[in-house]
Design a protein around this motif. Sequence first.
Motif, PDB file in Angstrom:
ATOM      1  N   UNK A 144      -1.695  43.036   5.815  1.00 44.76           N
ATOM      2  CA  UNK A 144      -1.503  43.830   7.034  1.00 44.76           C
ATOM      3  C   UNK A 144      -0.035  44.138   7.325  1.00 44.76           C
ATOM      4  N   UNK A 145       0.839  43.153   7.138  1.00 45.18           N
ATOM      5  CA  UNK A 145       2.256  43.366   7.418  1.00 45.18           C
ATOM      6  C   UNK A 145       2.881  44.336   6.428  1.00 45.18           C
ATOM      7  N   UNK A 146       2.504  44.233   5.157  1.00 47.70           N
ATOM      8  CA  UNK A 146       3.030  45.161   4.150  1.00 47.70           C
ATOM      9  C   UNK A 146       2.640  46.599   4.501  1.00 47.70           C
ATOM     10  N   UNK A 147       1.391  46.775   4.946  1.00 46.60           N
ATOM     11  CA  UNK A 147       0.926  48.118   5.310  1.00 46.60           C
ATOM     12  C   UNK A 147       1.664  48.654   6.531  1.00 46.60           C
ATOM     13  N   UNK A 148       1.978  47.774   7.464  1.00 43.39           N
ATOM     14  CA  UNK A 148       2.612  48.213   8.711  1.00 43.39           C
ATOM     15  C   UNK A 148       4.119  48.376   8.587  1.00 43.39           C
TER      16      UNK A 148
ATOM     17  N   UNK B  85      -2.962  40.006  15.993  1.00 41.33           N
ATOM     18  CA  UNK B  85      -2.695  38.879  16.889  1.00 41.33           C
ATOM     19  C   UNK B  85      -2.091  37.680  16.152  1.00 41.33           C
ATOM     20  N   UNK B  86      -2.362  37.554  14.852  1.00 41.30           N
ATOM     21  CA  UNK B  86      -2.030  36.338  14.103  1.00 41.30           C
ATOM     22  C   UNK B  86      -1.165  36.695  12.891  1.00 41.30           C
ATOM     23  N   UNK B  87      -0.305  35.763  12.479  1.00 37.27           N
ATOM     24  CA  UNK B  87       0.447  35.942  11.249  1.00 37.27           C
ATOM     25  C   UNK B  87       1.670  36.830  11.420  1.00 37.27           C
ATOM     26  N   UNK B  88       2.276  37.250  10.311  1.00 36.50           N
ATOM     27  CA  UNK B  88       3.517  38.028  10.377  1.00 36.50           C
ATOM     28  C   UNK B  88       3.379  39.318  11.187  1.00 36.50           C
ATOM     29  N   UNK B  89       2.262  40.028  11.016  1.00 35.30           N
ATOM     30  CA  UNK B  89       2.089  41.258  11.788  1.00 35.30           C
ATOM     31  C   UNK B  89       1.913  40.948  13.269  1.00 35.30           C
ATOM     32  N   UNK B  90       1.177  39.888  13.576  1.00 34.96           N
ATOM     33  CA  UNK B  90       1.011  39.511  14.973  1.00 34.96           C
ATOM     34  C   UNK B  90       2.344  39.278  15.656  1.00 34.96           C
ATOM     35  N   UNK B  91       3.250  38.578  14.958  1.00 33.75           N
ATOM     36  CA  UNK B  91       4.573  38.325  15.543  1.00 33.75           C
ATOM     37  C   UNK B  91       5.342  39.637  15.704  1.00 33.75           C
TER      38      UNK B  91
END
Length: 278
Positions: A164-168, A229-235
């Motif tokens: 998710x974070x890579x995509x965002x 909400x959770x993990x690197x993307x959540x932060x």
Amino acid sequence: MADDAAANAAQAEYWNTGAGETWAEMQDILDRQIQPLGAPALKALAVKAGERVLDIGCGCGQSSLQLAEAVGPEGQVVGVDISRPMLEVARSRAMGPVEFREADAQTADLGHGSFDAVFSRFGVMFFEDPAAAFANIRKHLKSGGRMAFICWRAPQESPLMTAPMIAAAPFLPPQEPMDPLAPGPFAFADPERLRGILQGAGFTGVAIEPFEAKVGSGDLEQSVAVAFRIGPLGRAIREHPDKREVVTDAVRAAIAPYVTPEGVRMPAAIWVVTATVE
């Protein structure tokens, strides 16, 4: 809080505000997601009836309740965490021979030589001083005591945590490069560093075994919601809430390939770590 307020202060603040509140709110979903990852460490620890077990970073208490079932009425489980919101959930679920304490395992005095075993499910990677933390943990084990825990391997091995974070990322402000040795989910990705910390703290028979599983938190939309909400993307989204709408489609597209008839199942790669005390 911690016995030493200076130790792990940043982590205490993090887990007593947005992150801890989110985990407490989403307890059912997150328990379902990570329970399969904790299972091999529970099996390796092989808790026996009547034993006294310490559960480090017990969170909302699921692993402590599993341990309590194993030790039975003659045993005891003590779950410790620095997150008040998560401990509130754990205490509301408490049954059997289990108690929950707000304490920092890096510094807390939980009873010298008073435990037969130590367990942790993703609760040991956040210490400011891991060498001091594991030396303190070792002191709480009886002679012949044992420890089993799980921690994340390298980020790129776990799309569950990183996709998710890579995509965002293209839509977000540049992120600070991750310090691989800083407290955080991937602090023990290097098994040789981890082995050195444990041996330096006085543990023997250290074994670090790889384990992989495909896990998930529900269907596609539920999984997208969890990612925000959770993990690197959540932060990142907590820091830049205005970016949520623009990255949603990219995150959904990154997760969609992992949809199965049983819901989203994404690869997760961990270390199952065991050690003993002479």
